[in-house]
Scaffold this motif. Sequence first.
Motif, PDB file in Angstrom:
ATOM      1  N   LEU A 189       0.823  -1.210   0.000  1.00  0.00           N
ATOM      2  CA  LEU A 189       0.000   0.000   0.000  1.00  0.00           C
ATOM      3  C   LEU A 189       0.856   1.258   0.000  1.00  0.00           C
ATOM      4  O   LEU A 189       0.474   2.280  -0.586  1.00  0.00           O
ATOM      5  N   PHE A 190       2.022   1.202   0.626  1.00  0.00           N
ATOM      6  CA  PHE A 190       2.957   2.326   0.537  1.00  0.00           C
ATOM      7  C   PHE A 190       3.343   2.568  -0.917  1.00  0.00           C
ATOM      8  O   PHE A 190       3.365   3.710  -1.396  1.00  0.00           O
ATOM      9  N   ALA A 191       3.618   1.489  -1.650  1.00  0.00           N
ATOM     10  CA  ALA A 191       3.962   1.624  -3.069  1.00  0.00           C
ATOM     11  C   ALA A 191       2.792   2.201  -3.855  1.00  0.00           C
ATOM     12  O   ALA A 191       2.985   3.008  -4.777  1.00  0.00           O
ATOM     13  N   ASP A 192       1.574   1.806  -3.492  1.00  0.00           N
ATOM     14  CA  ASP A 192       0.390   2.306  -4.180  1.00  0.00           C
ATOM     15  C   ASP A 192       0.204   3.804  -3.941  1.00  0.00           C
ATOM     16  O   ASP A 192      -0.087   4.563  -4.870  1.00  0.00           O
ATOM     17  N   VAL A 193       0.380   4.244  -2.693  1.00  0.00           N
ATOM     18  CA  VAL A 193       0.246   5.668  -2.377  1.00  0.00           C
ATOM     19  C   VAL A 193       1.338   6.476  -3.086  1.00  0.00           C
ATOM     20  O   VAL A 193       1.078   7.571  -3.599  1.00  0.00           O
TER      21      VAL A 193
ATOM     22  N   HIS B 172      12.301   2.003   1.356  1.00  0.00           N
ATOM     23  CA  HIS B 172      11.983   0.810   2.144  1.00  0.00           C
ATOM     24  C   HIS B 172      10.999   1.143   3.261  1.00  0.00           C
ATOM     25  O   HIS B 172      11.217   2.084   4.034  1.00  0.00           O
ATOM     26  N   ALA B 173       9.940   0.365   3.357  1.00  0.00           N
ATOM     27  CA  ALA B 173       8.934   0.539   4.400  1.00  0.00           C
ATOM     28  C   ALA B 173       9.351  -0.223   5.653  1.00  0.00           C
ATOM     29  O   ALA B 173       9.899  -1.329   5.581  1.00  0.00           O
TER      30      ALA B 173
ATOM     31  N   ARG C 175      -7.266  -0.503   4.919  1.00  0.00           N
ATOM     32  CA  ARG C 175      -6.333   0.341   4.169  1.00  0.00           C
ATOM     33  C   ARG C 175      -5.966   1.602   4.969  1.00  0.00           C
ATOM     34  O   ARG C 175      -4.802   1.960   5.068  1.00  0.00           O
ATOM     35  N   TYR C 176      -6.978   2.257   5.530  1.00  0.00           N
ATOM     36  CA  TYR C 176      -6.721   3.457   6.328  1.00  0.00           C
ATOM     37  C   TYR C 176      -5.738   3.145   7.456  1.00  0.00           C
ATOM     38  O   TYR C 176      -4.778   3.888   7.693  1.00  0.00           O
ATOM     39  N   ALA C 177      -5.990   2.040   8.161  1.00  0.00           N
ATOM     40  CA  ALA C 177      -5.134   1.681   9.292  1.00  0.00           C
ATOM     41  C   ALA C 177      -3.695   1.402   8.869  1.00  0.00           C
ATOM     42  O   ALA C 177      -2.759   1.652   9.636  1.00  0.00           O
ATOM     43  N   LEU C 178      -3.497   0.916   7.638  1.00  0.00           N
ATOM     44  CA  LEU C 178      -2.158   0.549   7.178  1.00  0.00           C
ATOM     45  C   LEU C 178      -1.408   1.696   6.516  1.00  0.00           C
ATOM     46  O   LEU C 178      -0.175   1.661   6.437  1.00  0.00           O
ATOM     47  N   VAL C 179      -2.125   2.730   6.034  1.00  0.00           N
ATOM     48  CA  VAL C 179      -1.422   3.836   5.354  1.00  0.00           C
ATOM     49  C   VAL C 179      -1.354   5.100   6.199  1.00  0.00           C
ATOM     50  O   VAL C 179      -0.701   6.068   5.804  1.00  0.00           O
TER      51      VAL C 179
END
Length: 479
Positions: A46-50, A270-271, A305-309
């Motif tokens: 999801l980091f890559a998606d944002v 890197h996340a 998704r909200y919780a992870l980003v």
Amino acid sequence: MPIRLYNSLTRSLQDLEPRTPGVVTMYHCGPTVYSSPHIGNFRSFLFADVLRRFVEDQGYRVQQVMNVTDVGHLTNDDIESGEDKMEAASRKTGLTAWDIAKKYEAEFHDCQHKLFVRLPHHMPRATEYIAQMGAIIDDLLQKGVAYQTNGNVYFEVARFPGYGKLSGKVLEELEAGARVAVNEEKKDPRDFALWKVDPKHQMQWDAPFRGGVRGFPGWHIECSAMSMQLLGPQIDVHTGGEDNMFPHHECEIAQTEAHTGKPFVTIWMHARHLLVDGTKMSKSLGNFFTVADILGKGYSGLELRYALVRVQYRQALNFTLKGLDEARAAIQRVQQCRQRLVRVRDGLERAGADDLAAACLSANAAFTAAMQDDLNVSGALAAVFDFVAVANKAPVSVAGAKAALAVFARAEDVLACFGPEPKADATSDAPAELLALLEQRKAAKKNKDFAAADRLRDQIAAAGWKIVDAPTGARLEKA
């Protein structure tokens, strides 16, 4: 202002300056499809998606690749030993390695859909790029930076002086941390496999390089082959989890740059690992969650998704079920504000005189500044909720409602964690029994039976809904 990103290679922030003006090439380490994807995987994805969404928001055209590892990823890849993860899953389940890959790749794509991921332009499977891997291996053998022993091919780390520049490990540290004598056929315990030979391995190919023996590829060579085939020998941004930095990304750099003679990646990102209830996620501790586990608890893909980003990718993120409840409340707050704006825009609620022009400009500027600062999602969300507070209090005009809704639509396009623009009236989404109570309340008020009206209101509230009295009539909204 330019987008500034933290480069793990230089250990500093730097401006995103693509090699081709206006076009950003991105490669993201994707899933190894041997089991159900867990929430730790998806923090990185999801980091890559944002990242991709915001780069596009800033006017760039993106070419994005995320690989699917369906062969060659060893259970102990840090020391180049252990069993291929596909083979291990096959042994445990009785399914073939090919069926394992097919099953869990399908589950991964389903999770992408449920978590509102903007699909990469290419999602290549490693098993479809064996020929390209062979071309690289053949070149490295001819250049003398790789060698073959008993059919296995290894990259000779000592022949690449830059090895360790990403992870910061010098060769002495790498040597001290390696398990000496694990594999006697290596020249050096630090050397890593490009091609492996194992007659018992289910997934095998005739060697795609001169003088080779039937076998299967090492994990690291796969990403080099796929990124070069689809994005070229040099790329702008490469991402992954912090656990990918060594050995995987370190090995990618070595073999790719030894092959091309050019710098491989401009910016490495890197996340951080995901913690659950303050500790590392572990099945033995009972805090290991797949995406399906969370959705099975009644939470939505938006809430997960909200919780992870919600926290910047380089900051520690502690995942809790309470955090999911907070995500639910945050999303509802935004959506309720948007719903009121929709009603004003559509003439269903009395409009005021405030066009929100200054507030919209300020919100957009604050959101952009936060995201330009190394994807500071926490700051961007703060800008959204500051704007919610302003929009909720303002006597909004029709023009102001339209402008404010555009601000929310832009934030949703980048973060994708609030949901689509809500309908003007949420009453239609309420359960039938609550709609019946609402009608009974209307009748009670008409008959001036206010005690009954209050009792019906409390029943509706106990079910998680609230009554909104407006000039056009009463309606229900989620509390």
